[in-house]
Design a protein around this motif. Sequence first.
Motif, PDB file in Angstrom:
ATOM      1  N   ARG A 110       0.928   4.803   3.725  1.00 24.63           N
ATOM      2  CA  ARG A 110       0.521   3.676   4.492  1.00 24.63           C
ATOM      3  C   ARG A 110      -0.353   4.684   5.944  1.00 24.63           C
ATOM      4  O   ARG A 110      -1.203   3.584   6.280  1.00 24.63           O
ATOM      5  CB  ARG A 110       1.438   3.038   5.691  1.00 24.63           C
ATOM      6  CG  ARG A 110       2.045   4.253   6.459  1.00 24.63           C
ATOM      7  CD  ARG A 110       3.167   2.900   7.350  1.00 24.63           C
ATOM      8  NE  ARG A 110       3.950   4.253   8.156  1.00 24.63           N
ATOM      9  CZ  ARG A 110       3.292   4.027   9.635  1.00 24.63           C
ATOM     10  NH1 ARG A 110       2.527   3.679   9.727  1.00 24.63           N
ATOM     11  NH2 ARG A 110       3.473   4.877  10.991  1.00 24.63           N
ATOM     12  N   ARG A 111      -0.515   5.426   6.016  1.00 25.29           N
ATOM     13  CA  ARG A 111      -1.159   6.459   6.676  1.00 25.29           C
ATOM     14  C   ARG A 111      -1.601   7.986   6.689  1.00 25.29           C
ATOM     15  O   ARG A 111      -0.902   8.486   5.419  1.00 25.29           O
ATOM     16  CB  ARG A 111      -1.369   6.097   8.526  1.00 25.29           C
ATOM     17  CG  ARG A 111      -1.188   4.880   8.854  1.00 25.29           C
ATOM     18  CD  ARG A 111      -2.616   4.387   8.958  1.00 25.29           C
ATOM     19  NE  ARG A 111      -3.124   3.154   9.678  1.00 25.29           N
ATOM     20  CZ  ARG A 111      -2.828   2.205   9.344  1.00 25.29           C
ATOM     21  NH1 ARG A 111      -2.657   1.728   7.822  1.00 25.29           N
ATOM     22  NH2 ARG A 111      -3.077   0.771   9.744  1.00 25.29           N
ATOM     23  N   GLU A 131      -4.670   5.758   1.308  1.00 24.52           N
ATOM     24  CA  GLU A 131      -3.562   4.696   1.358  1.00 24.52           C
ATOM     25  C   GLU A 131      -3.451   4.206   0.722  1.00 24.52           C
ATOM     26  O   GLU A 131      -4.704   3.656  -0.228  1.00 24.52           O
ATOM     27  CB  GLU A 131      -4.678   3.963   2.483  1.00 24.52           C
ATOM     28  CG  GLU A 131      -4.389   4.395   4.117  1.00 24.52           C
ATOM     29  CD  GLU A 131      -4.851   3.105   5.330  1.00 24.52           C
ATOM     30  OE1 GLU A 131      -4.531   2.353   4.821  1.00 24.52           O
ATOM     31  OE2 GLU A 131      -5.160   3.600   6.177  1.00 24.52           O
TER      32      GLU A 131
END
Length: 366
Positions: free
Chosen positions: A248-249, A229
Amino acid sequence: MKPRSFRAVLAPCLAVLLLAGCNSDPQPAAAAPADAGASLSVNLATPQTRSLAQRLTASGSIAAQEEMLLGVELSGVRVAEVLVDVGEAVTKGQVLLRLDTRTLHSEQRQADAAVAEAEAALAVARRNNERMAALREKGLTSARDADEMWAAATQAEARLTSARAQRDAAALRLSFAELRAPDDGLISRRDVQPGQVVASGDQLLRLIRHGRLEWRGNLPEAELVRVREGTPVQVAGPDGRTAQAQVRRVAASLDAASRTGIVYATLSEPGQLRAGMFAQGELQLGESPALLLPLAAVVQRDGHSYVFQVGADQRVTRKRVEIGRVDDGRIEIVSGLEANQAVVARGAGFLSEGDRVRVIAGTAAP
């Protein structure tokens, strides 16, 4: 034959032989054989260890980071007007469409009337209960009659509560006649027109929350585990420009069939990128040391990579190597070559195993 005739024949023959003897020259020497030691002039290069950026290239698509499906909670109601269109930016609480409210207003008036009726009935029941209580204290009525009057007042109070609840429900249904934006965002799809009769649960509009888009890249399992991340990503747009994104993920599971997982990277400035587009992304994994050679020093043959080393007899030996990253005219040697082993830097593409070469002094590539 007569002696005179014989001399006449012999004289011309002797003349021819004498002329041939006078004009004869010694045979020229045979041409010297070609120089078997002819060789190609080459430069040498020694691998250099430098820091090189680690990058992963992946295919992916552009999608809304969070897309909200909007509809109404009423059924059998006609759409009066649609106030937004695809591509419009909206703010939280903004009215997006309105339904026909004539029936809903009628229901609201009926509910208000029912509340007023229940309030009047309760007022009468309470006054009767108070008078009955006074008579009971004086012993002028029975306990049964007093209890019945108290029960009537309690029932009137309950009917008023029910009427008020129905009025609140009618008001709530009337509020459903306006579809409002649940948050700031961008209208990405519209599936409703004025005059259309809608039902509860129908998808009428789509809203990209805060207009945020993301790049979803597919990576094989061996590469997915290297991504964390916050990893920066450069996404190539259709206009040739690069958009910046950040992971972000990372997918918690992989597709069982393809053995690939998805990384989700938020785009800070999408530019010309739109949801649904296909895009290539390059993930920046930082830097690591690498053994580098000029691109020209590595030759591709038979599906493998080779370099050429020069021996003491000035003949070359082909050596297979494993290559990695390419950066600024140089290529990484992953295995097959040590840092102190010089190889042919220029002209390697013209060489074969055992060829004789001539090394140009002082021209080793840095």
